[in-house]
Enzyme design. Structure first.
Site, PDB file in Angstrom:
ATOM      1  N   CYS A   1       0.118   4.118   1.988  1.00 24.70           N
ATOM      2  CA  CYS A   1      -0.163   5.085   3.059  1.00 24.70           C
ATOM      3  C   CYS A   1       1.011   5.348   4.000  1.00 24.70           C
ATOM      4  CB  CYS A   1      -1.415   4.694   3.840  1.00 24.70           C
ATOM      5  SG  CYS A   1      -1.550   2.966   4.240  1.00 24.70           S
TER       6      CYS A   1
ATOM      7  N   CYS B   1      -3.845   6.160   0.814  1.00 23.39           N
ATOM      8  CA  CYS B   1      -3.461   4.856   0.267  1.00 23.39           C
ATOM      9  C   CYS B   1      -3.198   4.894  -1.238  1.00 23.39           C
ATOM     10  CB  CYS B   1      -4.546   3.828   0.569  1.00 23.39           C
ATOM     11  SG  CYS B   1      -4.825   3.614   2.334  1.00 23.39           S
TER      12      CYS B   1
ATOM     13  N   LYS C   1     -10.433  -8.048   7.458  1.00 19.27           N
ATOM     14  CA  LYS C   1      -9.796  -7.170   8.453  1.00 19.27           C
ATOM     15  C   LYS C   1     -10.756  -6.056   8.819  1.00 19.27           C
ATOM     16  CE  LYS C   1      -5.743  -4.187   9.022  1.00 19.27           C
ATOM     17  NZ  LYS C   1      -4.498  -3.665   8.440  1.00 19.27           N
TER      18      LYS C   1
ATOM     19  N   GLU D   1     -16.813  -8.189  -2.974  1.00 22.83           N
ATOM     20  CA  GLU D   1     -15.389  -7.845  -3.000  1.00 22.83           C
ATOM     21  C   GLU D   1     -14.536  -9.109  -3.176  1.00 22.83           C
ATOM     22  OE1 GLU D   1     -13.540  -5.278  -3.087  1.00 22.83           O
ATOM     23  OE2 GLU D   1     -14.719  -3.555  -2.453  1.00 22.83           O
TER      24      GLU D   1
ATOM     25  N   TYR E   1      -0.582  -9.582  16.422  1.00 22.13           N
ATOM     26  CA  TYR E   1       0.565  -9.094  17.186  1.00 22.13           C
ATOM     27  C   TYR E   1       0.832  -9.985  18.393  1.00 22.13           C
ATOM     28  CZ  TYR E   1      -0.502  -5.228  14.158  1.00 22.13           C
ATOM     29  OH  TYR E   1      -0.771  -4.489  13.041  1.00 22.13           O
TER      30      TYR E   1
ATOM     31  N   CYS F   1       0.861  -1.178   0.000  1.00 24.64           N
ATOM     32  CA  CYS F   1       0.000   0.000   0.000  1.00 24.64           C
ATOM     33  C   CYS F   1       0.898   1.229   0.000  1.00 24.64           C
ATOM     34  CB  CYS F   1      -0.945   0.017   1.199  1.00 24.64           C
ATOM     35  SG  CYS F   1      -2.325   1.171   0.960  1.00 24.64           S
TER      36      CYS F   1
ATOM     37  N   ARG G   1     -10.534   7.114   5.346  1.00 24.53           N
ATOM     38  CA  ARG G   1     -10.375   6.126   4.276  1.00 24.53           C
ATOM     39  C   ARG G   1     -11.711   5.529   3.841  1.00 24.53           C
ATOM     40  NH1 ARG G   1      -4.848   4.355   6.947  1.00 24.53           N
ATOM     41  NH2 ARG G   1      -3.673   6.061   6.042  1.00 24.53           N
TER      42      ARG G   1
ATOM     43  N   SER H   1      -4.609  -3.955  15.481  1.00 23.47           N
ATOM     44  CA  SER H   1      -3.910  -3.287  16.580  1.00 23.47           C
ATOM     45  C   SER H   1      -4.833  -2.886  17.726  1.00 23.47           C
ATOM     46  CB  SER H   1      -3.170  -2.063  16.052  1.00 23.47           C
ATOM     47  OG  SER H   1      -4.087  -1.140  15.469  1.00 23.47           O
TER      48      SER H   1
ATOM     49  N   LYS I   1     -11.757  -5.233   3.730  1.00 25.37           N
ATOM     50  CA  LYS I   1     -11.135  -4.399   4.765  1.00 25.37           C
ATOM     51  C   LYS I   1     -12.072  -3.247   5.080  1.00 25.37           C
ATOM     52  CE  LYS I   1      -6.927  -1.769   5.720  1.00 25.37           C
ATOM     53  NZ  LYS I   1      -5.619  -1.380   5.142  1.00 25.37           N
TER      54      LYS I   1
HETATM   55 ZN   LIG Z   1      -3.135   2.012   2.933  1.00 23.87          ZN
END
Ligand SMILES: [Zn+2]
Length: 338
Positions: A133, A141, A260, A245, A326, A131, A229, A287, A207
């Site tokens: 971004c 992005c 996501k 999608e 993570y 990406c 976004r 996150s 996403k």
């Molecule tokens: Zn991005």
């Protein structure tokens, strides 16, 4: 006249009217568990920065550091010892500009990181986020039009260049995350034109525009300088659109799919799993989901180990083959120790 006692049904039942029988011991529970969780199901995201011997903690994600490439062999060895077989790389470049030029530089931060990992640990599966971004000074992005809108088709060319540069550096899997229409097809075409047929595409097919990416933006230094976004990421209220999608990305040549975030979207994970059963499915335990568990655990409000393993099992149970998380290292260590 015989009187009926409420327990009669249980006393006389020959069948499985006492489900607790199979929960009686740990060994029985292990034997009948429907969902497995194995370190090999986990993907560890890594944030790579320029420089030497850098290990900079991300304050909103306790336990996560930004690291320089020379630290990556250590990471790779630790992950291998724990049975984690894959990483997903995000790069923070030394300089940002409007076109995100460092994203496809041959000696860019991610390209160097891929080579460092592959030299140290050739068997590690190296996935890269594709990406713009983290590389653009405006934090969006893609390339921007005069109105500040993300240009779709012009951005595709840049994404294709980024993916090819990652593949040439040795990436096994490229993972386009920008929700730009046509990104999978553009990347597949560019990879194949360059003879990079071996490189797979894990598409962030679904996403959502989520509030749970907050801590990531500190880690990846990629917050948009204006706006948001929502013109390309999906509306959290939509589930049927997710299937559309995914269908498009499969048509364009995706080898594997991703949903996501994970926790607020387990219904979407389930329906993608059911509708498109033939492709591997990943879910990204993002996150904000990580930070919630870490913060609660730090306050003594949750048992971190139990909560993490339950979260990851839940994502697997919903239908994800892979979980990008993570918690990968910690979870793998806990799984190894039984
Ligand atoms: Zn991005």
């Amino acid at each position: 006249m015989t009187s009926f006692h409420p327990l009669d049904a249980l006393r006389t039942a020959p069948g499985p009217k006492r489900p607790r029988r199979l929960r009686r011991t740990a060994a029985l529970r292990d034997l009948v568990r429907e969902t497995s969780l194995d370190p090999a199901d986990l993907v560890q995201p890594l944030f790579v920065v320029p420089g030497d011997s850098v290990r900079k903690p991300v304050s909103s994600m306790p336990g996560v550091d930004q690291v320089s490439s020379d630290e990556l062999p250590v990471e790779a060895r630790e992950l291998a010892a724990l049975g984690v077989k894959a990483v997903l790389l995000f790069g923070i470049p030394s300089a940002k500009d409007a076109s995100g030029a460092e994203a496809h530089a041959e000696d860019g931060v991610v390209q160097n990181a891929i080579r460092a990992l592959k030299d140290a640990s050739p068997e590690l599966v190296v996935m890269t986020d594709v990406c713009m971004c983290e590389y653009t000074d405006h934090g969006h992005c893609g390339l921007l039009g005069d109105e500040g809108d993300v240009l779709n088709d012009e951005t595709l060319e840049v994404l294709a260049r980024i993916a090819v540069s990652h593949a040439e550096a040795g990436a096994d899997v490229v993972a386009p995350s920008g929700m730009i229409d046509g990104m999978v097809g553009a990347i597949r075409g560019a990879l194949d034109a360059d003879g990079l047929h071996r490189v797979a595409i894990l598409s962030y097919a679904v996403k959502y525009a989520s509030a749970f990416y907050g801590p990531f933006r500190e880690a990846a230094e990629g917050a948009p300088s204006f706006g948001d976004r929502r013109s390309h990421q999906m509306d959290p209220g939509n589930a049927r659109e997710a299937l559309r999608e995914v269908a498009l990305d499969i048509e364009e040549g995706a080898d594997a799919l991703m949903v996501k975030p994970a926790l607020g979207y387990l219904d979407v994970v389930r329906s993608v799993r059911e509708r498109f059963a033939e492709l591997p499915l990943a879910a990204y335990n993002v996150s904000g989901e990580y930070a919630m568990v870490k913060a609660a655990a730090a306050n003594g409000w949750l048992d971190e180990r139990a909560a993490v393993l339950e979260v990851l099992t839940g994502i697997r149970r919903a239908g994800a083959d892979l979980v990008v998380t993570y918690h990968a290292k910690d979870a793998a260590a806990w799984l190894q120790s039984g």
